[in-house]
Design a protein around this motif. Structure first.
Motif, PDB file in Angstrom:
ATOM      1  N   PRO A   1      31.990  47.709  30.618  1.00 11.06           N
ATOM      2  CA  PRO A   1      30.594  47.636  31.053  1.00 11.06           C
ATOM      3  C   PRO A   1      30.020  46.233  30.839  1.00 11.06           C
ATOM      4  O   PRO A   1      30.480  45.493  29.970  1.00 11.06           O
ATOM      5  N   VAL A   2      29.034  45.903  31.641  1.00 11.39           N
ATOM      6  CA  VAL A   2      28.319  44.636  31.471  1.00 11.39           C
ATOM      7  C   VAL A   2      27.295  44.856  30.364  1.00 11.39           C
ATOM      8  O   VAL A   2      26.492  45.788  30.426  1.00 11.39           O
ATOM      9  N   GLU A   3      27.362  44.013  29.347  1.00 13.06           N
ATOM     10  CA  GLU A   3      26.432  44.134  28.228  1.00 13.06           C
ATOM     11  C   GLU A   3      26.211  42.763  27.603  1.00 13.06           C
ATOM     12  O   GLU A   3      26.893  41.796  27.939  1.00 13.06           O
ATOM     13  N   GLU A   4      25.257  42.702  26.715  1.00  9.88           N
ATOM     14  CA  GLU A   4      24.969  41.451  26.008  1.00  9.88           C
ATOM     15  C   GLU A   4      26.154  41.092  25.109  1.00  9.88           C
ATOM     16  O   GLU A   4      26.845  41.962  24.592  1.00  9.88           O
ATOM     17  N   ASN A   5      26.370  39.803  24.919  1.00 11.01           N
ATOM     18  CA  ASN A   5      27.388  39.288  23.994  1.00 11.01           C
ATOM     19  C   ASN A   5      28.791  39.846  24.243  1.00 11.01           C
ATOM     20  O   ASN A   5      29.488  40.252  23.320  1.00 11.01           O
ATOM     21  N   MET A   6      29.189  39.851  25.506  1.00 15.09           N
ATOM     22  CA  MET A   6      30.530  40.317  25.860  1.00 15.09           C
ATOM     23  C   MET A   6      31.573  39.303  25.411  1.00 15.09           C
ATOM     24  O   MET A   6      31.290  38.113  25.301  1.00 15.09           O
ATOM     25  N   THR A   7      32.783  39.806  25.198  1.00 16.07           N
ATOM     26  CA  THR A   7      33.886  38.905  24.893  1.00 16.07           C
ATOM     27  C   THR A   7      34.304  38.182  26.175  1.00 16.07           C
ATOM     28  O   THR A   7      34.030  38.643  27.284  1.00 16.07           O
ATOM     29  N   ARG A   8      34.979  37.076  26.001  1.00 22.96           N
ATOM     30  CA  ARG A   8      35.487  36.326  27.153  1.00 22.96           C
ATOM     31  C   ARG A   8      36.414  37.211  27.993  1.00 22.96           C
ATOM     32  O   ARG A   8      36.368  37.188  29.212  1.00 22.96           O
ATOM     33  N   GLU A   9      37.281  37.964  27.320  1.00 25.83           N
ATOM     34  CA  GLU A   9      38.217  38.823  28.038  1.00 25.83           C
ATOM     35  C   GLU A   9      37.473  39.799  28.948  1.00 25.83           C
ATOM     36  O   GLU A   9      37.860  40.012  30.095  1.00 25.83           O
ATOM     37  N   ASN A  10      36.408  40.406  28.418  1.00 21.92           N
ATOM     38  CA  ASN A  10      35.662  41.382  29.209  1.00 21.92           C
ATOM     39  C   ASN A  10      34.954  40.737  30.402  1.00 21.92           C
ATOM     40  O   ASN A  10      34.906  41.315  31.474  1.00 21.92           O
ATOM     41  N   VAL A  11      34.435  39.535  30.212  1.00 20.47           N
ATOM     42  CA  VAL A  11      33.785  38.840  31.322  1.00 20.47           C
ATOM     43  C   VAL A  11      34.794  38.598  32.440  1.00 20.47           C
ATOM     44  O   VAL A  11      34.525  38.877  33.611  1.00 20.47           O
ATOM     45  N   PHE A  12      35.973  38.103  32.084  1.00 17.50           N
ATOM     46  CA  PHE A  12      36.991  37.839  33.103  1.00 17.50           C
ATOM     47  C   PHE A  12      37.485  39.126  33.750  1.00 17.50           C
ATOM     48  O   PHE A  12      37.755  39.162  34.951  1.00 17.50           O
ATOM     49  N   LEU A  13      37.600  40.193  32.960  1.00 22.33           N
ATOM     50  CA  LEU A  13      38.062  41.465  33.510  1.00 22.33           C
ATOM     51  C   LEU A  13      37.015  42.083  34.439  1.00 22.33           C
ATOM     52  O   LEU A  13      37.356  42.618  35.508  1.00 22.33           O
ATOM     53  N   ILE A  14      35.752  41.981  34.075  1.00 22.07           N
ATOM     54  CA  ILE A  14      34.679  42.457  34.957  1.00 22.07           C
ATOM     55  C   ILE A  14      34.724  41.692  36.274  1.00 22.07           C
ATOM     56  O   ILE A  14      34.643  42.282  37.359  1.00 22.07           O
ATOM     57  N   ALA A  15      34.869  40.381  36.188  1.00 17.53           N
ATOM     58  CA  ALA A  15      34.919  39.559  37.402  1.00 17.53           C
ATOM     59  C   ALA A  15      36.144  39.905  38.249  1.00 17.53           C
ATOM     60  O   ALA A  15      36.054  39.971  39.479  1.00 17.53           O
ATOM     61  N   ALA A  16      37.285  40.141  37.613  1.00 16.50           N
ATOM     62  CA  ALA A  16      38.493  40.512  38.363  1.00 16.50           C
ATOM     63  C   ALA A  16      38.275  41.827  39.111  1.00 16.50           C
ATOM     64  O   ALA A  16      38.670  41.955  40.275  1.00 16.50           O
ATOM     65  N   HIS A  17      37.637  42.791  38.451  1.00 20.22           N
ATOM     66  CA  HIS A  17      37.338  44.067  39.114  1.00 20.22           C
ATOM     67  C   HIS A  17      36.386  43.862  40.290  1.00 20.22           C
ATOM     68  O   HIS A  17      36.565  44.446  41.357  1.00 20.22           O
ATOM     69  N   ARG A  18      35.392  43.032  40.078  1.00 19.42           N
ATOM     70  CA  ARG A  18      34.419  42.759  41.147  1.00 19.42           C
ATOM     71  C   ARG A  18      35.116  42.147  42.368  1.00 19.42           C
ATOM     72  O   ARG A  18      34.860  42.533  43.510  1.00 19.42           O
ATOM     73  N   GLU A  19      36.004  41.193  42.127  1.00 20.00           N
ATOM     74  CA  GLU A  19      36.733  40.548  43.219  1.00 20.00           C
ATOM     75  C   GLU A  19      37.701  41.528  43.888  1.00 20.00           C
ATOM     76  O   GLU A  19      37.885  41.488  45.104  1.00 20.00           O
ATOM     77  N   LEU A  20      38.297  42.427  43.098  1.00 24.42           N
ATOM     78  CA  LEU A  20      39.171  43.454  43.672  1.00 24.42           C
ATOM     79  C   LEU A  20      38.388  44.363  44.617  1.00 24.42           C
ATOM     80  O   LEU A  20      38.851  44.674  45.723  1.00 24.42           O
ATOM     81  N   HIS A  21      37.194  44.769  44.212  1.00 23.85           N
ATOM     82  CA  HIS A  21      36.366  45.623  45.071  1.00 23.85           C
ATOM     83  C   HIS A  21      36.029  44.905  46.377  1.00 23.85           C
ATOM     84  O   HIS A  21      36.083  45.512  47.454  1.00 23.85           O
ATOM     85  N   SER A  22      35.704  43.628  46.287  1.00 21.19           N
ATOM     86  CA  SER A  22      35.393  42.858  47.495  1.00 21.19           C
ATOM     87  C   SER A  22      36.623  42.719  48.384  1.00 21.19           C
ATOM     88  O   SER A  22      36.541  42.852  49.607  1.00 21.19           O
ATOM     89  N   HIS A  23      37.765  42.449  47.779  1.00 20.10           N
ATOM     90  CA  HIS A  23      39.016  42.351  48.542  1.00 20.10           C
ATOM     91  C   HIS A  23      39.281  43.655  49.292  1.00 20.10           C
ATOM     92  O   HIS A  23      39.582  43.647  50.490  1.00 20.10           O
TER      93      HIS A  23
END
Length: 157
Positions: free
Chosen positions: A87-109
């Motif tokens: 989930p998107v939340e305050e003070n996320m770890t770097r790993e989670n930010v990159f994983l959220i972005a990867a999922h977002r790009e997968l959905h767009s693809h």
């Protein structure tokens, strides 16, 4: 496909790129680490480039100019397909930010690829495949950053 149909398709794609930009800008607001903010801002700017490409394509649909996207080989790691989207939340770890972005790009693809699959061969289908490829390139970048952050190289090898 009639011009009106193609224009509608392009408008829908432009809306998705705007939504992606807004998503990343909202994500930036939740990050305190400057290097993370810079990385997410980079991806947001890429979404703006996609929007500009689509707007130019729409405006020149009767007289298409040179293509600005190249179909490049993309390494398809499939990390997002095997990792749960955090989930998107305050003070996320770097790993989670990159994983959220990867999922977002997968959905767009997947969105652009599915649209391309329902179109006959021709210019609209090629444009959609190019957009799908661009999103897959972004996913590749985010998965690369994810793996290097989540599984850093150790001194042992």
């Amino acid at each position: 496909m009639a011009e009106k149909g193609l224009t509608g398709l392009i408008e829908m794609a432009i809306g998705r790129e705007e939504a992606a930009y807004d998503f990343y800008m909202d994500l930036v607001a939740k990050l305190s680490d400057q290097s993370m903010r810079d990385t997410v801002l980079f991806i947001a700017r890429e979404e703006r480039k996609h929007k500009a490409f689509l707007e130019n394509y729409r405006d020149e649909v009767a007289h298409p100019g040179p293509q600005t996207f190249r179909m490049a080989e993309v390494t398809y790691y499939k990390i997002a397909e095997h990792e749960t989207e955090p989930p998107v939340e305050e003070n996320m770890t770097r790993e989670n930010v990159f994983l959220i972005a990867a999922h977002r790009e997968l959905h767009s693809h997947n969105f652009y690829k599915a649209l391309a699959e329902v179109h006959p061969d021709g210019e609209p289908k090629q444009m959609l495949l190019k957009m799908a490829n661009e999103e897959l390139k972004h996913k590749e970048k985010m998965e690369y950053l994810y793996t290097n952050t989540a599984f850093p190289q150790t001194s042992g090898g």
